[in-house]
Design a protein around this motif. Structure first.
Motif, PDB file in Angstrom:
ATOM      1  N   LYS A 521       0.931  -1.306   0.122  1.00 34.76           N
ATOM      2  CA  LYS A 521      -0.001   0.033  -0.083  1.00 34.76           C
ATOM      3  C   LYS A 521       0.900   1.290  -0.082  1.00 34.76           C
ATOM      4  O   LYS A 521       0.366   2.315  -0.382  1.00 34.76           O
ATOM      5  N   ASP A 522       2.157   1.346   0.294  1.00 36.45           N
ATOM      6  CA  ASP A 522       2.965   2.380   0.531  1.00 36.45           C
ATOM      7  C   ASP A 522       4.016   2.562  -0.546  1.00 36.45           C
ATOM      8  O   ASP A 522       4.662   3.394  -0.927  1.00 36.45           O
ATOM      9  N   PHE A 523       4.528   1.384  -1.242  1.00 29.93           N
ATOM     10  CA  PHE A 523       5.441   1.448  -2.124  1.00 29.93           C
ATOM     11  C   PHE A 523       4.948   0.873  -3.616  1.00 29.93           C
ATOM     12  O   PHE A 523       4.330  -0.331  -3.500  1.00 29.93           O
ATOM     13  N   ASP A 524       5.488   1.283  -4.706  1.00 29.86           N
ATOM     14  CA  ASP A 524       5.361   0.570  -5.870  1.00 29.86           C
ATOM     15  C   ASP A 524       6.328  -0.666  -6.196  1.00 29.86           C
ATOM     16  O   ASP A 524       7.494  -0.346  -5.807  1.00 29.86           O
ATOM     17  N   CYS A 525       5.733  -1.785  -6.598  1.00 27.63           N
ATOM     18  CA  CYS A 525       6.543  -2.941  -6.904  1.00 27.63           C
ATOM     19  C   CYS A 525       6.603  -3.624  -7.963  1.00 27.63           C
ATOM     20  O   CYS A 525       5.308  -3.573  -8.426  1.00 27.63           O
ATOM     21  N   THR A 526       7.665  -4.101  -8.480  1.00 25.08           N
ATOM     22  CA  THR A 526       7.571  -5.067  -9.851  1.00 25.08           C
ATOM     23  C   THR A 526       7.753  -6.601  -9.255  1.00 25.08           C
ATOM     24  O   THR A 526       8.835  -6.830  -8.595  1.00 25.08           O
ATOM     25  N   TYR A 527       6.627  -7.411  -9.754  1.00 26.61           N
ATOM     26  CA  TYR A 527       6.699  -8.685  -9.423  1.00 26.61           C
ATOM     27  C   TYR A 527       7.913  -9.737 -10.474  1.00 26.61           C
ATOM     28  O   TYR A 527       7.934  -9.266 -11.715  1.00 26.61           O
ATOM     29  N   ARG A 528       8.849 -10.150  -9.726  1.00 27.90           N
ATOM     30  CA  ARG A 528       9.971 -10.798 -10.572  1.00 27.90           C
ATOM     31  C   ARG A 528       9.309 -12.150 -11.015  1.00 27.90           C
ATOM     32  O   ARG A 528      10.220 -12.960 -11.770  1.00 27.90           O
ATOM     33  N   GLY A 529       8.452 -12.626 -10.283  1.00 22.26           N
ATOM     34  CA  GLY A 529       8.201 -14.123 -10.572  1.00 22.26           C
ATOM     35  C   GLY A 529       9.044 -15.051  -9.423  1.00 22.26           C
ATOM     36  O   GLY A 529       9.443 -14.585  -8.369  1.00 22.26           O
ATOM     37  N   LYS A 530       8.975 -16.238  -9.514  1.00 21.18           N
ATOM     38  CA  LYS A 530       9.793 -17.197  -8.531  1.00 21.18           C
ATOM     39  C   LYS A 530      11.074 -17.427  -8.959  1.00 21.18           C
ATOM     40  O   LYS A 530      11.709 -17.613  -9.993  1.00 21.18           O
ATOM     41  N   VAL A 531      11.848 -16.872  -7.980  1.00 26.29           N
ATOM     42  CA  VAL A 531      13.365 -16.859  -8.319  1.00 26.29           C
ATOM     43  C   VAL A 531      14.087 -17.873  -7.509  1.00 26.29           C
ATOM     44  O   VAL A 531      13.860 -17.968  -6.069  1.00 26.29           O
ATOM     45  N   ASN A 532      15.112 -18.475  -7.991  1.00 25.36           N
ATOM     46  CA  ASN A 532      15.602 -19.496  -7.142  1.00 25.36           C
ATOM     47  C   ASN A 532      16.865 -19.066  -6.141  1.00 25.36           C
ATOM     48  O   ASN A 532      17.588 -18.050  -6.485  1.00 25.36           O
TER      49      ASN A 532
END
Length: 553
Positions: A521-532
């Motif tokens: 709710k406070d920060f914009d984020c970009t989903y990277r997917g599942k990372v090993n």
């Protein structure tokens, strides 16, 4: 300190007498209360007369004056706190002075500095043992060795006498200037060793050596100590009167300690209570340590001046060296003074405020499990390769400047620095005091760190690439260490935060899905997917791209 065993008998509500016991032959942990003296907790009804009985037995041959007292818990706590603060102040000051002069010895290789360290260490041991040997030293240094605690005072007295003689005789060149006084002094030292050895033998083998002989040895130790102090004072006076510069400084340094020490030895010889003498003796000892250090520096200066006068072609170089040494002495002396004033605040500098207060008040800090905190790791990319191309002193300066800026950021945003591990910086929010916005605090700190490093790289000669990783979850926090305390945290959340950091990218704040859930709710984020993540499998991760409603960071 020479009481071997004390038993307390007091009636309970039914009129039956209960018994508590304390003994100097038992480990410190078996005392009824962890104090420097034998203290027994009892409950008394106000206004009701009660008969309390004490039975005491001294250590074999030691003459002891017995002074029982009744304390209210709060009054006793205040007295114990005052004693502890006195010990921390004195021992901290002595440690700072000894450490400083030990470093000077390692750099300068002048043996006088080594003998100063040995003399002042012995003096601090003797003063600390005579004041705190049945408390602070016994509690922290040898709590499971009651026999050694009984030996500590005699051994420290012998060591103090020997190293004080070695240091002062070398400083004043006593064997060359007054060989007669040097012979007398060495004779007194051997007499002191004999008395200390006999006292030690009596403690180790009480069944073999007669008690009367041990009592004579103990009193002889005090008598020889009085003679030692008197001879010391006369030797310093004689050389100072003859114009020996360093003897004059030593005379000023020793005067308060000699007066108080002589009075203390006389009282000890006649088995008179001397507790009130110890605080001024500690102050006098501290003054003597500082002035002796200055006397040592002054002697080195005088030796260099004489060498400069003897070698006219080296006058300029020697004078410059003298000025540098004098500036160093003034600077270090001022630093030592500041360290003395900060002795009481030492714990606050290395631990969170709440834990520092708890440790200072109770002697220990409780561990705690925190169910919701955010752990942050930072790391420099290709640090090993970069470090191999930078001089060592410049590398340390770079890390110090960067980590110092990180410290300021954490302090400003309410994030608790945990530690640095090589080139990695570890911090956390939500502990030791819980807070609802721990994840937001760490994200802001991470963004600020990335921004600071980017701005620094624009003008700095060495460029550093930073990764930041965050994860939220439960951890266990506590204080570890016996002498050098350290606040640390443990748990899978810590390990996972480290893996998320190593799975991130340069100049980005990488967070786990759990942390994202707290900050979305406070920060914009970009989903990277599942990372090993090494050792953790595939984990949902997000890059923080900015603050909601603002441009990307």
């Amino acid at each position: 300190r020479f009481m071997q065993e004390v038993d307390l008998f007091w009636p309970d509500a039914s009129g039956t007498y209960q018994r508590q016991s304390a003994s100097s032959n038992r480990p410190f942990s078996e005392r009824p209360l962890p104090t420097s003296k034998f203290v027994f907790p009892i409950s008394l009804e106000p206004g009701k007369p009660v008969e309390i009985f004490l039975r005491a037995r001294p250590i074999g041959f030691m003459p002891v004056a017995f002074y029982p007292s009744l304390w209210k818990p709060e009054a006793h706590k205040q007295a114990a706190t005052r004693v502890r603060l006195q010990s921390v102040f004195y021992i901290g000051m002595a440690t700072a002075l000894v450490s400083f002069n030990l470093l000077l010895f390692l750099f300068i290789r002048d043996r006088n500095y080594l003998f100063y360290v040995l003399a002042q260490t012995s003096m601090a041991w003797w003063v600390g043992t005579s004041r705190f040997g049945s408390g602070i030293a016994y509690e922290f240094l040898w709590p499971d060795s009651p026999l050694f605690d009984q030996l500590a005072l005699a051994l420290s007295a012998g060591a103090t006498a020997y190293f004080a003689y070695i240091f002062q005789s070398r400083m004043m060149e006593l064997p060359r200037l007054r060989p007669d006084l040097d012979r007398y002094w060495r004779t007194v030292i051997w007499a002191m060793f004999a008395c200390v050895g006999l006292s030690t033998l009596g403690i180790l083998l009480p069944q073999v050596v007669p008690v009367s002989l041990m009592q004579s040895a103990f009193r002889s130790t005090s008598f020889v100590g009085i003679f030692f102090v008197a001879l010391n004072a006369y030797a310093v006076y004689a050389l100072a009167k003859s114009g020996v510069r360093v003897a004059k400084v030593i005379a000023v340094a020793w005067l308060p300690a000699i007066v108080i020490l002589s009075y203390s030895l006389v009282l000890t010889y006649f088995s008179i209570r001397i507790e009130w003498v110890i605080p001024p003796l500690m102050l006098a000892s501290g003054l003597e340590m500082i002035l002796m250090s200055l006397a040592l520096a002054d002697r080195i200066n005088q030796a260099r001046k004489e060498k400069a006068r003897a070698q006219a072609d080296m006058v300029t170089a020697l004078q410059r060296s003298e000025r540098e040494l004098e500036n160093t002495v003034v600077q270090r002396t001022e630093e030592l003074r500041r360290e003395q004033s900060r002795a009481r605040d030492l714990l606050h500098n290395i631990l969170p405020a709440g834990l520092a207060d708890e440790l200072s008040a109770t002697g220990k800090a409780s561990s705690a499990r925190h169910e919701s905190v955010t752990v942050m790791f930072t790391d420099f990319i290709q640090f090993t390769q970069t470090a191999s191309t930078i001089p060592a002193d410049r590398l340390v300066a770079e890390l110090n400047e960067i980590f110092g800026a990180f410290d300021d950021i954490c302090d400003e945003l309410g994030v608790e620095k945990i530690k640095t591990i090589g080139d990695s910086y570890m911090a956390a929010a939500g502990l030791p005091t819980p807070c609802a916005d721990h994840a937001q605090r760490c994200v802001r700190a991470g963004l600020r760190m990335v921004e600071y490093l980017e701005q620094r790289n624009r003008k700095a000669a060495f460029k550093w690439a930073l990764r930041v990783g965050l994860h939220s979850g439960p951890v266990v926090a506590g204080v570890v260490g016996k002498r050098k305390y350290a606040f640390d945290i443990w748990g899978d959340a810590v390990n996972l935060a480290s893996r998320i950091e190593s799975s991130g990218e340069v100049g980005r704040v990488n967070v786990s899905a759990y942390t994202y859930d707290l900050i979305q709710k406070d920060f914009d984020c970009t989903y990277r997917g599942k990372v090993n993540a090494k050792g953790k499998g595939e984990i949902d991760m997000y890059f923080v791209t900015g603050i909601v409603g603002q441009s990307a960071t």
